[in-house]
Design a protein around this motif. Structure first.
Motif, short mmCIF file in Angstrom:
data_model
loop_
_atom_site.label_atom_id
_atom_site.label_comp_id
_atom_site.label_asym_id
_atom_site.label_seq_id
_atom_site.Cartn_x
_atom_site.Cartn_y
_atom_site.Cartn_z
N MET A 109 0.84 -1.05 0.04
CA MET A 109 -0.07 -0.16 0.04
C MET A 109 0.99 1.22 -0.13
O MET A 109 1.87 1.52 0.87
N LEU A 110 0.58 2.17 -0.99
CA LEU A 110 1.32 3.48 -0.94
C LEU A 110 0.48 4.60 -0.57
O LEU A 110 1.16 5.70 -0.46
N GLY A 111 -0.76 4.43 -0.60
CA GLY A 111 -1.67 5.53 -0.22
C GLY A 111 -3.10 5.31 0.15
O GLY A 111 -3.50 4.18 -0.53
N ILE A 112 -3.63 5.77 1.03
CA ILE A 112 -4.87 5.48 1.59
C ILE A 112 -5.84 6.86 1.81
O ILE A 112 -5.25 7.57 2.73
N GLU A 113 -6.56 7.01 1.13
CA GLU A 113 -7.31 8.36 1.27
C GLU A 113 -8.01 8.68 2.80
O GLU A 113 -8.40 7.94 3.23
N MET A 124 -3.71 12.60 -1.66
CA MET A 124 -3.23 11.27 -1.69
C MET A 124 -2.27 11.12 -2.89
O MET A 124 -1.29 10.59 -2.65
N PHE A 159 0.92 12.76 -2.44
CA PHE A 159 1.65 12.11 -1.76
C PHE A 159 2.44 11.15 -2.23
O PHE A 159 3.62 10.66 -1.97
N VAL A 160 1.67 10.31 -2.84
CA VAL A 160 2.32 9.06 -3.63
C VAL A 160 3.28 9.54 -4.83
O VAL A 160 4.50 8.95 -4.50
N ILE A 212 -3.14 7.66 7.46
CA ILE A 212 -3.03 6.35 7.53
C ILE A 212 -1.69 6.01 7.06
O ILE A 212 -1.48 6.11 5.88
N THR A 232 1.37 3.97 5.33
CA THR A 232 1.41 3.13 4.34
C THR A 232 2.99 2.85 4.23
O THR A 232 3.67 3.08 5.21
N LEU A 233 3.41 1.96 3.03
CA LEU A 233 4.80 1.75 2.98
C LEU A 233 5.92 2.76 3.44
O LEU A 233 6.83 2.43 4.01
N GLN A 234 5.53 4.04 3.04
CA GLN A 234 6.51 4.99 3.10
C GLN A 234 6.82 5.45 4.85
O GLN A 234 7.82 6.14 5.01
N PHE A 282 3.14 14.33 5.34
CA PHE A 282 1.89 14.62 4.57
C PHE A 282 0.86 15.47 5.34
O PHE A 282 0.11 16.55 5.09
N ARG A 299 1.45 19.15 5.98
CA ARG A 299 1.38 19.97 4.68
C ARG A 299 0.11 19.99 4.38
O ARG A 299 -0.32 21.23 3.91
#
Lengths: 258, 258
Positions: free
Chosen positions: A168-172, A180, A183-184, B171, B173-175, B183, B186
């Motif tokens: 998972m790279l982003g969750i709204e 989002m 951010f990704v 939430i 994620t991998l980052q 995030f 910002r």
């Protein structure tokens, strides 16, 4: 049949709905999108006045369209109708966006208005099942993001998520899909991942239908994604031609699954 | 009792564990934190060589510590042991971080090593239940974020989340937690929200314990948050004095719940 009013927020959707037939355009002060060109300029604090204006104009159908945001209410500007509604609205507000919108719908219905969804006025904007642009990506990442959205939906969180390579790279969150995607792009560039956007189970499609526009496609491309999967019948393409043109220009696939 | 080895990643934790007693420091090429000061420099592609080195040095206890990341494996550099392990490692990798770490633990155990958790070597770093710095914030936002993490944990997603005013603002994620906090700062500055950090249900605390450091506190403060809630007994404070000093300097509360 009575007249129709569109309570308009930001973006292209209000204009696309106005093209579906005659309608009064209502805009709320302080909301994104401004009040230019409105037939009725209303205030959240004066819902009584809005109901009177609509009823006086013979409006029986109300359609909510475009992005809104929560704004602070000025206590001294409240009319009697809004003052009476405030306790229930405040309570719903604390329970999340879905609860708040359900309550607003109930209030308008209680005043005798029929709520019409954007998807009812413009069924041609609703994402159809199957490939919409390009060739759908392999199932893995879309399924991963879908699983996360399914787990979060009952909590009224997460209309969209991004997965790449099983991660998972982003969750709204409250800040929305665009934030989002930025951010990704900033934190995981060039991932080739997939954006999935779906309605939450509790979401009332008549007043809050997820939307994909050409800007969403461009942001997804800028974020290094390779595809977008939406929920067939539950996501609006605003508008379909521009969305498909953006997909073609940036080499993104777009498809819809149940 | 045999010797102890610390397989060290990035950050302050490896040093704090080395202070718990004599240990060989192993660093992996290509991992964050570099290879300076290592007693053994190893490569992921040559696990057979690493096992021989450790066994030759009389090592019986292995402790993983500090941040690692997934790195690309060079096929031509593989030794026989790693080549044999590659199919199972690749499979585990596709199932998420928890699965991958569980498999790495199993591989080291299969070689006769005992895995010791950072929390076993330095129990004084483990977050104790109750107020740690300042006065815990009211329950609402922490409970909201905890609910989201509970829903995501079974999917091996989400060690951390931020809520403010009943709404989700971030939430993980991998980052990682730091990227999420940047995030939030910002996109929703000055929210006064709460960061919640907990172990996922499938997380093996012996090799992958969530960590809060003074940098986490500073990032949370920069993001406009008012407090941090961690899971008592399941999160390491690296190190507690520095974390508390950062909380005091920036007016953040820190507390732990079961």
């Amino acid at each position: 049949m009575g007249a129709r009013a569109i309570i308009a927020g930001d973006g292209a959707l209000p204009g696309l709905l106005a093209a579906a037939g005659p309608a009064l355009i209502v805009r709320l002060e302080g909301m994104p999108g401004g009040t230019d060109g409105a037939d009725i300029v209303a205030r959240l604090e004066r819902l009584g006045a809005l109901f009177s204006d609509l009823q006086g104009a013979g409006v029986t159908e109300v359609c909510f369209a475009g992005a809104m945001r929560r704004v602070a209410v000025e206590a001294e500007a409240l009319d009697a109708v809004t003052r009476d509604l405030l306790p229930r609205l405040t309570k719903a507000m604390g329970q999340g966006d879905d609860a708040l919108l359900r309550d607003i719908v109930a209030i308008f219905e209680g005043q005798g208005f029929t709520i019409r969804g954007a998807h009812e006025l413009r069924p041609d904007l609703v994402a159809p099942e199957g490939a919409i642009a390009g060739i759908p990506r392999p199932e893995g990442d879309a399924a991963r993001a879908r699983g996360v959205l399914a787990a979060l939906g009952p909590l009224d969180v997460g209309q969209a998520a991004v997965a790449a390579g099983g991660q998972m790279l982003g969750i709204e969150t409250l800040q929305g899909t665009d934030a989002m995607l930025r951010f990704v792009g900033r934190t995981a560039p060039g991932s080739g991942g997939v954006l999935v956007k779906r309605a939450k189970p509790g979401q009332d499609l008549r007043v809050d239908m997820p939307v994909i526009g050409p800007d969403t496609v461009l942001l997804a491309a800028d974020a290094g994604l390779s595809g977008i999967e939406v929920q067939a019948g539950h996501v609006l393409l605003v508008d379909p031609d521009a969305v498909c043109a953006s997909c073609a220009a940036r080499g993104l696939a777009l498809w819809a699954v149940p």
